[in-house]
Design a protein around this motif. Structure first.
Motif, PDB file in Angstrom:
ATOM      1  N   TYR A 287       0.811  -1.216   0.000  1.00  0.00           N
ATOM      2  CA  TYR A 287       0.000   0.000   0.000  1.00  0.00           C
ATOM      3  C   TYR A 287       0.843   1.263   0.000  1.00  0.00           C
ATOM      4  O   TYR A 287       0.286   2.368   0.008  1.00  0.00           O
ATOM      5  CB  TYR A 287      -0.948  -0.004   1.202  1.00  0.00           C
ATOM      6  CG  TYR A 287      -2.088  -0.981   1.019  1.00  0.00           C
ATOM      7  CD1 TYR A 287      -3.150  -0.669   0.166  1.00  0.00           C
ATOM      8  CD2 TYR A 287      -2.075  -2.206   1.657  1.00  0.00           C
ATOM      9  CE1 TYR A 287      -4.182  -1.564  -0.014  1.00  0.00           C
ATOM     10  CE2 TYR A 287      -3.097  -3.115   1.478  1.00  0.00           C
ATOM     11  CZ  TYR A 287      -4.151  -2.794   0.636  1.00  0.00           C
ATOM     12  OH  TYR A 287      -5.170  -3.684   0.448  1.00  0.00           O
ATOM     13  N   MET A 294      -5.714   2.150  -7.322  1.00  0.00           N
ATOM     14  CA  MET A 294      -5.698   1.296  -6.137  1.00  0.00           C
ATOM     15  C   MET A 294      -7.015   1.564  -5.416  1.00  0.00           C
ATOM     16  O   MET A 294      -7.167   2.583  -4.732  1.00  0.00           O
ATOM     17  CB  MET A 294      -4.504   1.598  -5.218  1.00  0.00           C
ATOM     18  CG  MET A 294      -3.163   1.236  -5.826  1.00  0.00           C
ATOM     19  SD  MET A 294      -1.797   1.393  -4.664  1.00  0.00           S
ATOM     20  CE  MET A 294      -2.143   0.006  -3.579  1.00  0.00           C
ATOM     21  N   GLU A 296      -8.483   0.536  -2.835  1.00  0.00           N
ATOM     22  CA  GLU A 296      -8.505   0.706  -1.389  1.00  0.00           C
ATOM     23  C   GLU A 296      -8.148   2.122  -0.948  1.00  0.00           C
ATOM     24  O   GLU A 296      -8.549   2.569   0.133  1.00  0.00           O
ATOM     25  CB  GLU A 296      -7.533  -0.274  -0.712  1.00  0.00           C
ATOM     26  CG  GLU A 296      -7.956  -1.734  -0.802  1.00  0.00           C
ATOM     27  CD  GLU A 296      -7.517  -2.371  -2.122  1.00  0.00           C
ATOM     28  OE1 GLU A 296      -7.717  -3.569  -2.295  1.00  0.00           O
ATOM     29  OE2 GLU A 296      -6.956  -1.630  -2.969  1.00  0.00           O
ATOM     30  N   LEU A 297      -7.428   2.861  -1.791  1.00  0.00           N
ATOM     31  CA  LEU A 297      -7.048   4.210  -1.420  1.00  0.00           C
ATOM     32  C   LEU A 297      -8.246   5.165  -1.403  1.00  0.00           C
ATOM     33  O   LEU A 297      -8.239   6.169  -0.671  1.00  0.00           O
ATOM     34  CB  LEU A 297      -5.977   4.741  -2.379  1.00  0.00           C
ATOM     35  CG  LEU A 297      -4.643   3.979  -2.378  1.00  0.00           C
ATOM     36  CD1 LEU A 297      -3.677   4.615  -3.381  1.00  0.00           C
ATOM     37  CD2 LEU A 297      -4.028   3.985  -0.980  1.00  0.00           C
ATOM     38  N   TYR A 303      -7.940   2.580   5.173  1.00  0.00           N
ATOM     39  CA  TYR A 303      -6.840   2.707   6.131  1.00  0.00           C
ATOM     40  C   TYR A 303      -7.002   1.751   7.307  1.00  0.00           C
ATOM     41  O   TYR A 303      -6.067   1.016   7.654  1.00  0.00           O
ATOM     42  CB  TYR A 303      -6.762   4.155   6.607  1.00  0.00           C
ATOM     43  CG  TYR A 303      -5.681   4.405   7.631  1.00  0.00           C
ATOM     44  CD1 TYR A 303      -4.333   4.311   7.300  1.00  0.00           C
ATOM     45  CD2 TYR A 303      -6.022   4.732   8.947  1.00  0.00           C
ATOM     46  CE1 TYR A 303      -3.353   4.525   8.245  1.00  0.00           C
ATOM     47  CE2 TYR A 303      -5.046   4.957   9.901  1.00  0.00           C
ATOM     48  CZ  TYR A 303      -3.704   4.854   9.548  1.00  0.00           C
ATOM     49  OH  TYR A 303      -2.727   5.063  10.479  1.00  0.00           O
ATOM     50  N   ALA A 306      -6.213  -1.767   6.132  1.00  0.00           N
ATOM     51  CA  ALA A 306      -4.779  -2.042   5.970  1.00  0.00           C
ATOM     52  C   ALA A 306      -4.111  -2.275   7.333  1.00  0.00           C
ATOM     53  O   ALA A 306      -3.294  -3.192   7.489  1.00  0.00           O
ATOM     54  CB  ALA A 306      -4.094  -0.892   5.233  1.00  0.00           C
TER      55      ALA A 306
END
Length: 327
Positions: A287, A294, A296-297, A303, A306
């Protein structure tokens, strides 16, 4: 220092020392760190050549045991300061000519003092000739060596308990204890080496004196039996010293093995820590890449997801290693 002793009323009597007072009837002339004048005085009286300190320290058998001028010259390795932390060895020369014994030494081993205290008591020790004084001194040295070996045996048993007992101290304290044990083992090994050297020299000295061609007059069966007893004692004590040396070597190997185990334990901890933190590092590295796409960003819970993934990837290997007994 020159001390002269005569045998009177079943005990040794110290007589004044001067050139005019040295007469027949002396059984023991003790030269302790002698001066050249004292050496010359004894040499002129007995017709012998007293060896120097350098000659006494030679290790060749021919330089330690020999016959010259009708006298026996016998040099052995004596021990002193056995009660201290720094035991030492010193050469002692016995010169037998006729009925007189001459001892040449540059230290004060306790067996000499112990023998002299007993010999100066009425009916304490038979010392009517130089040969009897000589054998009495050898017996005193054997007894002193036996006491030293007994004390070393007790100390080795104590070290053994320290090595193999279960320790609850910290790693730092344990390392200090093991280092102290190695120092003690080294000191005991050095002492046992000196003891064996001294016992070997006593055995050789007694065998040389009991040889058929020795020029000194023997006192008969009792003297021969005493010499055999001294030889047997020296042999048995030598075997005991070798047994203690073997035990010392075993304790040294065991102590070094414990140190290696402690070092391996430390290395294992670092290895397990590296494996445990490897998955979280991998997640953080993924990450941390600078890619445009990406998902997930842009995710609200990206966050926390992760972080949770990193914690989970670290906890799972820890419990796995714990269950296998690696921690």
């Amino acid at each position: 220092m020159l001390r002269a002793y005569q045998h009177q009323t079943n005990k040794l009597i110290q007589v004044p020392v001067s050139e005019g007072s040295l007469t027949d009837g002396l059984v023991w002339l003790d030269l302790l760190d002698p001066t050249p004048e004292e050496d010359n005085l004894v040499e002129s009286m007995l017709g012998i050549v007293i060896p120097t300190q350098a000659e006494m320290e030679e290790i060749e058998l021919s330089a330690r045991l020999y016959n010259e001028d009708g006298a026996e010259f016998m040099t052995m390795t004596a021990l002193f300061k056995l009660d201290t932390e720094e035991p030492s060895k010193t050469p002692v020369t016995f010169i037998l000519k006729g009925m007189t014994l001459v001892t040449v030494r540059y230290a004060e081993p306790k067996p000499f003092l112990a023998f002299l205290m007993r010999a100066q008591k009425a009916k304490g020790i038979i010392c009517g000739s130089g040969e009897q004084v000589f054998l009495g001194l050898l017996e005193a040295m054997i007894d002193r060596t036996a006491d030293a070996l007994e004390r070393v045996g007790y100390e080795i048993d104590h070290i053994s308990r320290d090595v193999f007992r279960k320790k609850k101290s910290s790693a730092k304290q344990l390392q200090q204890d093991l280092r102290s044990i190695i120092e003690q083992i080294g000191a005991k090994a050095e002492l046992l080496t000196m003891v064996q050297e001294s016992l070997v020299s006593i055995s050789r000295l007694a065998a040389f004196h009991s040889a058929p061609d020795a020029p000194t007059t023997k006192a008969g069966r009792e003297t021969r039996q005493l010499i055999k007893l001294i030889q047997r004692d020296a042999l048995s004590l030598g075997e005991h010293a070798r047994t203690l040396s073997s035990k010392i070597n075993f304790l040294l190997d065991a102590t070094l093995g414990l140190i290696n185990l402690e070092q391996n334990q430390i290395i294992k901890i670092f290895s397990v820590a590296a494996v445990v933190f490897l998955p979280p590092t991998l997640v953080a590295s993924i990450y941390g890449m600078n890619y445009q796409i990406m998902p997930e960003l842009q995710w609200t819970f990206g966050y926390p997801f992760a972080l949770g993934l990193m914690v989970l990837s670290a906890v799972l290997p820890y419990f796995y290693f714990k269950r296998r007994g690696w921690l």
